[in-house]
Design a protein around this motif. Structure first.
Motif, PDB file in Angstrom:
ATOM      1  N   THR A 159       0.838  -1.208   0.000  1.00  0.00           N
ATOM      2  CA  THR A 159       0.000   0.000   0.000  1.00  0.00           C
ATOM      3  C   THR A 159       0.866   1.248   0.000  1.00  0.00           C
ATOM      4  OG1 THR A 159      -1.731  -1.196   1.176  1.00  0.00           O
ATOM      5  CG2 THR A 159      -1.838   1.208   1.221  1.00  0.00           C
ATOM      6  N   ILE A 160       1.929   1.246   0.785  1.00  0.00           N
ATOM      7  CA  ILE A 160       2.870   2.367   0.788  1.00  0.00           C
ATOM      8  C   ILE A 160       3.463   2.549  -0.605  1.00  0.00           C
ATOM      9  CG2 ILE A 160       5.121   3.144   1.662  1.00  0.00           C
ATOM     10  CD1 ILE A 160       4.335   1.824   4.359  1.00  0.00           C
ATOM     11  N   ILE A 168       4.560   7.074   9.566  1.00  0.00           N
ATOM     12  CA  ILE A 168       3.772   6.388  10.597  1.00  0.00           C
ATOM     13  C   ILE A 168       3.363   5.001  10.107  1.00  0.00           C
ATOM     14  CG2 ILE A 168       1.553   6.437  11.818  1.00  0.00           C
ATOM     15  CD1 ILE A 168       1.914   9.537  11.902  1.00  0.00           C
ATOM     16  N   ALA A 169       2.999   4.890   8.833  1.00  0.00           N
ATOM     17  CA  ALA A 169       2.617   3.585   8.280  1.00  0.00           C
ATOM     18  C   ALA A 169       3.793   2.611   8.316  1.00  0.00           C
ATOM     19  CB  ALA A 169       2.102   3.748   6.852  1.00  0.00           C
ATOM     20  N   ALA A 219       3.778  -0.825  10.352  1.00  0.00           N
ATOM     21  CA  ALA A 219       4.045  -2.105   9.673  1.00  0.00           C
ATOM     22  C   ALA A 219       5.182  -2.859  10.347  1.00  0.00           C
ATOM     23  CB  ALA A 219       4.372  -1.868   8.207  1.00  0.00           C
ATOM     24  N   GLY A 220       6.202  -2.135  10.790  1.00  0.00           N
ATOM     25  CA  GLY A 220       7.353  -2.791  11.389  1.00  0.00           C
ATOM     26  C   GLY A 220       7.144  -3.235  12.810  1.00  0.00           C
ATOM     27  N   CYS A 221       6.208  -2.611  13.508  1.00  0.00           N
ATOM     28  CA  CYS A 221       6.011  -2.918  14.937  1.00  0.00           C
ATOM     29  C   CYS A 221       4.891  -3.916  15.191  1.00  0.00           C
ATOM     30  CB  CYS A 221       5.743  -1.625  15.701  1.00  0.00           C
ATOM     31  SG  CYS A 221       7.170  -0.548  15.705  1.00  0.00           S
ATOM     32  N   ARG A 222       4.144  -4.256  14.168  1.00  0.00           N
ATOM     33  CA  ARG A 222       3.059  -5.222  14.369  1.00  0.00           C
ATOM     34  C   ARG A 222       3.629  -6.600  14.641  1.00  0.00           C
ATOM     35  NH1 ARG A 222      -2.388  -4.170  11.666  1.00  0.00           N
ATOM     36  NH2 ARG A 222      -2.579  -6.264  12.429  1.00  0.00           N
ATOM     37  N   ARG A 223       2.937  -7.350  15.465  1.00  0.00           N
ATOM     38  CA  ARG A 223       3.394  -8.718  15.765  1.00  0.00           C
ATOM     39  C   ARG A 223       2.719  -9.721  14.880  1.00  0.00           C
ATOM     40  NH1 ARG A 223       5.188  -9.407  21.695  1.00  0.00           N
ATOM     41  NH2 ARG A 223       6.106  -7.402  21.963  1.00  0.00           N
TER      42      ARG A 223
END
Length: 180
Positions: free
Chosen positions: A30-31, A171-172, A176-180
């Motif tokens: 999406t990015i 922020i996106a 994306a990087g911090c989601r588990r």
């Protein structure tokens, strides 16, 4: 407990669930699509509407290209959690660089007419004439051509919209990087 239970847990952490892969890959894709759309619109304004970009606009485009390339590589690579965080940090760093350029551009556009710096040579001339570091320093300083507002939407100039998009994309990337 046997030794096999510990190794099974390690193998399970190495493998991702398809849901986690889809989430990360979907977010960076999406990015990528957003960056391509923003760049396409900028090129449409340049070549169809004949709005020539100033040096700061060109550097903002380069930052959007960097965000798109990082998103493409991240989507294809689709790394485990540590790799996602690395891509998120690189993408956020690129977005913050774009934010800094856009803030400078918005600041130049907000100056009163008597405080606007004089127009300087174009970026192509700077790159041909000066060393790379000197040319980049002069381009990032901005000039009078960077202070003109040729386009606006909902009362915001193009650099202001670029700033908003850089913030949202940064922020996106973090999300994306911090989601588990």
């Amino acid at each position: 407990r046997c030794a096999w239970a510990g190794s099974r847990r390690r193998v399970k952490t190495l493998l991702h669930s398809p849901r986690q892969i889809l989430r990360f890959r979907t977010m960076v894709s999406t990015i990528l699509v957003i960056c391509i759309a923003l760049l396409a619109y900028g090129y449409w304004l340049q070549f169809v509407r004949h709005l020539e970009p100033c040096p700061l606009c060109i550097f903002q485009r380069i930052a959007f290209m960097g965000l798109a390339v990082i998103a493409l590589i991240a989507a294809v690579h689709n790394p485990p959690a540590v790799g996602r965080r690395v891509y998120a940090l690189i993408g956020t760093g690129c977005a913050l660089t774009g934010c800094a350029i856009a803030v400078r551009h918005v600041w130049l556009q907000s100056l009163p007419p008597d405080r606007v710096p004089e127009c300087g040579p174009g970026l192509d001339y700077l790159m041909r004439t000066f060393q790379l570091t000197d040319a980049l320093k002069k381009a990032f300083t901005g000039s009078g051509e960077c202070a003109t507002v040729d386009w606006s939407f909902l009362g915001l100039s193009m650099p202001a919209w670029a700033l908003i998009w850089f913030l949202l994309l940064g922020i996106a990337y973090l999300f994306a990087g911090c989601r588990r």
